[in-house]
Design an enzyme around this catalytic site. Structure first.
Site, PDB file in Angstrom:
ATOM      1  N   VAL A  39       0.840  -1.202   0.000  1.00 32.40           N
ATOM      2  CA  VAL A  39       0.000   0.000   0.000  1.00 32.40           C
ATOM      3  C   VAL A  39       0.873   1.250   0.000  1.00 32.40           C
ATOM      4  O   VAL A  39       0.593   2.218  -0.713  1.00 32.40           O
ATOM      5  CB  VAL A  39      -0.966  -0.011   1.195  1.00 32.40           C
ATOM      6  CG1 VAL A  39      -1.814   1.263   1.195  1.00 32.40           C
ATOM      7  CG2 VAL A  39      -1.867  -1.234   1.146  1.00 32.40           C
ATOM      8  N   ASP A  40       1.944   1.240   0.791  1.00 28.85           N
ATOM      9  CA  ASP A  40       2.894   2.358   0.745  1.00 28.85           C
ATOM     10  C   ASP A  40       3.425   2.547  -0.671  1.00 28.85           C
ATOM     11  O   ASP A  40       3.518   3.666  -1.183  1.00 28.85           O
ATOM     12  CB  ASP A  40       4.068   2.087   1.686  1.00 28.85           C
ATOM     13  CG  ASP A  40       3.800   2.533   3.112  1.00 28.85           C
ATOM     14  OD1 ASP A  40       2.998   3.459   3.307  1.00 28.85           O
ATOM     15  OD2 ASP A  40       4.386   1.947   4.035  1.00 28.85           O
ATOM     16  N   PHE A  41       3.805   1.439  -1.278  1.00 31.50           N
ATOM     17  CA  PHE A  41       4.383   1.497  -2.622  1.00 31.50           C
ATOM     18  C   PHE A  41       3.386   2.089  -3.616  1.00 31.50           C
ATOM     19  O   PHE A  41       3.711   3.005  -4.375  1.00 31.50           O
ATOM     20  CB  PHE A  41       4.803   0.098  -3.058  1.00 31.50           C
ATOM     21  CG  PHE A  41       5.291   0.023  -4.476  1.00 31.50           C
ATOM     22  CD1 PHE A  41       6.542   0.495  -4.816  1.00 31.50           C
ATOM     23  CD2 PHE A  41       4.491  -0.503  -5.475  1.00 31.50           C
ATOM     24  CE1 PHE A  41       6.991   0.443  -6.130  1.00 31.50           C
ATOM     25  CE2 PHE A  41       4.928  -0.563  -6.788  1.00 31.50           C
ATOM     26  CZ  PHE A  41       6.181  -0.095  -7.109  1.00 31.50           C
TER      27      PHE A  41
END
Length: 449
Positions: free
Chosen positions: A219-221
């Protein structure tokens, strides 16, 4: 320099149409310069040149990275890959990601994975000089990336009005856990929390009730990638005023669920995890072979027929429980057992060769190091050897997964040491050596030792 933009901006009916294309009237060049100064104040004419070695369309764009952890820093590094000049500003103890593993010696590989192509300034945000330094940086930047909770920028004296006053053309990219509205706006959000609260974990795992996180901070990516898209669109769209671009981990995670999210919206039902099998296409997933697992897919009736022929299971085509795509999904477990009975007669490599030769998608399940060592990865030149900050050695880093006319943007610099460019950046802002020394001596700024 490429004057194609000049022609688009300065085209006028009064320009003689018979003039050769490579002869640009000085009036158009002057008009173009005024346009660039007005809308892109930090972008020089020289910055429009494209290197013969690497396509760098953002050359001349300046990015101020105030973000932490992964999503925001990744956004900034990708902008650097495209040619932007990035300054990362950190507290004196550094981005928390510097302390996160895995490590190579005392170097955080987590930090290294998302912070290449930047210069670093370490600053005590509580010091009276910090506000002046940040406002100076903002005034000379095109883009600011931040990942503070709502209200923190205002507490630093950098609310929306202050940012506009410092630089009315600034693009501000804000990354948060849950967005700037709603009951969770002030809540801290991390990757796995977003995976859990978006439903992503609920569709990842071996079976209903056994939920797994994705093996990387996906999700960060993805939020970093979404932020890049927003920043690029804002740079293209901005006119007399800057633009604020917002995204959050929750929004990105929900958007990434694609058909699973649509199922929830349209039917009100919660999808369940299917292990390593596709939930709506069969056969499509990981299957046991003689020496490991192979991933294969037969996403159409034609591919289903080809698969049966390659593995010597033509009789399966005539069985009613496998006759249609819907029937194969309904009878997934029985189909898997039939396929693995055949696949276990040969190795993964043998099956990959046979299936791909027949036009079917298939591949082995590899470890990360094995995946990076593939001949295909070498052919794509995806790994750059980049000199470390002290220039004593080089380290491999993954380059951007993009090529322009066959050329991949090269990584501009190895991830910076904490405060490695503090003095250089402050001198560029107009601080004298003596004043920089004073800031370092009183602990307001940290230079790289």
């Amino acid at each position: 320099m490429d004057f194609s933009i000049v022609r688009r901006i300065g085209r006028s009916p009064s320009v003689e149409r018979s003039r050769p294309a490579d002869v640009i009237p000085e009036v158009l060049v002057a008009r173009f310069r005024r346009y660039m100064i007005k809308y892109y104040p930090s972008r020089s004419m020289e910055g429009l040149k494209m290197s013969s070695e690497s396509f760098r369309p953002l050359h001349g764009i300046r990015v101020l990275d105030l973000s932490r952890a992964l999503a925001g820093p990744l956004c900034a590094s990708l902008l650097s890959d495209l040619g932007a000049a990035v300054i990362k500003v950190e507290p004196l103890d550094g981005d928390p990601a510097r302390a996160w593993g895995p490590f190579d010696g005392d170097e955080s590989l987590y930090f290294a994975s998302a912070n290449h192509g930047k210069r670093a300034l370490a600053l005590d945000f509580r010091d009276p000089a910090a506000g002046e330094i940040l406002r100076s940086l903002i005034g000379t930047s095109d883009v600011l990336i931040e990942s503070f909770r709502p209200g923190v920028m205002g507490a630093m004296g950098l609310d929306a009005a202050a940012l506009r006053a410092a630089n009315p053309h600034l693009v501000v990219a804000s990354v948060s856990g849950f967005g700037s509205d709603g009951p969770l706006r002030n809540s801290a959000g991390l990757d796995q929390i977003a995976q859990a609260m978006s439903g992503l974990m609920s569709v990842t795992g071996p079976s209903a009730g056994a939920f797994y996180r994705v093996g990387v901070p996906i999700v960060d990516f993805m939020t970093g990638l979404v932020s890049v898209i927003g920043v690029l669109a804002a740079i293209l769209a901005r006119k007399d005023e800057g633009v604020r671009v917002e995204t959050s981990l929750l929004e990105t995670a929900l958007y990434s669920l694609v058909f699973q999210a649509q199922k929830g919206l349209s039917t009100g039902e919660n999808p369940e995890p299917q292990g390593n099998m596709h939930p709506s296409i069969q056969p499509y997933g990981a299957y046991r072979a003689a020496d490991g697992e192979i991933v294969l897919a037969a996403s159409s009736q034609r591919h289903w027929r080809w698969l049966c022929e390659v593995i010597g299971a033509e009789e399966l085509m005539g069985r009613p429980e496998f006759a249609s795509p819907a029937a194969r999904v309904e009878n997934r477990e029985r189909l898997t057992a039939e396929l693995e009975k055949r696949l276990e007669t040969a190795t993964v490599r043998q099956w990959v060769d046979r299936l791909t030769s027949a036009g079917l998608p298939a591949g082995p399940v590899l470890g990360v190091a094995d995946a990076l060592a593939q001949e295909q990865v070498a052919a794509l030149k995806l790994v750059n050897e980049v000199a470390t900050a002290d220039a004593t050695r080089s380290r491999p880093l993954l380059a951007a997964p993009l090529r322009f006319d066959g050329k991949r943007p090269r990584i501009a610099a190895y991830p910076p040491r904490l405060g490695d460019s503090s003095r250089e950046i402050l001198i560029e802002l107009g601080w004298s050596d003596a004043k920089v020394d004073a800031l370092i001596e009183r602990g307001a700024v940290k230079g790289c030792s």
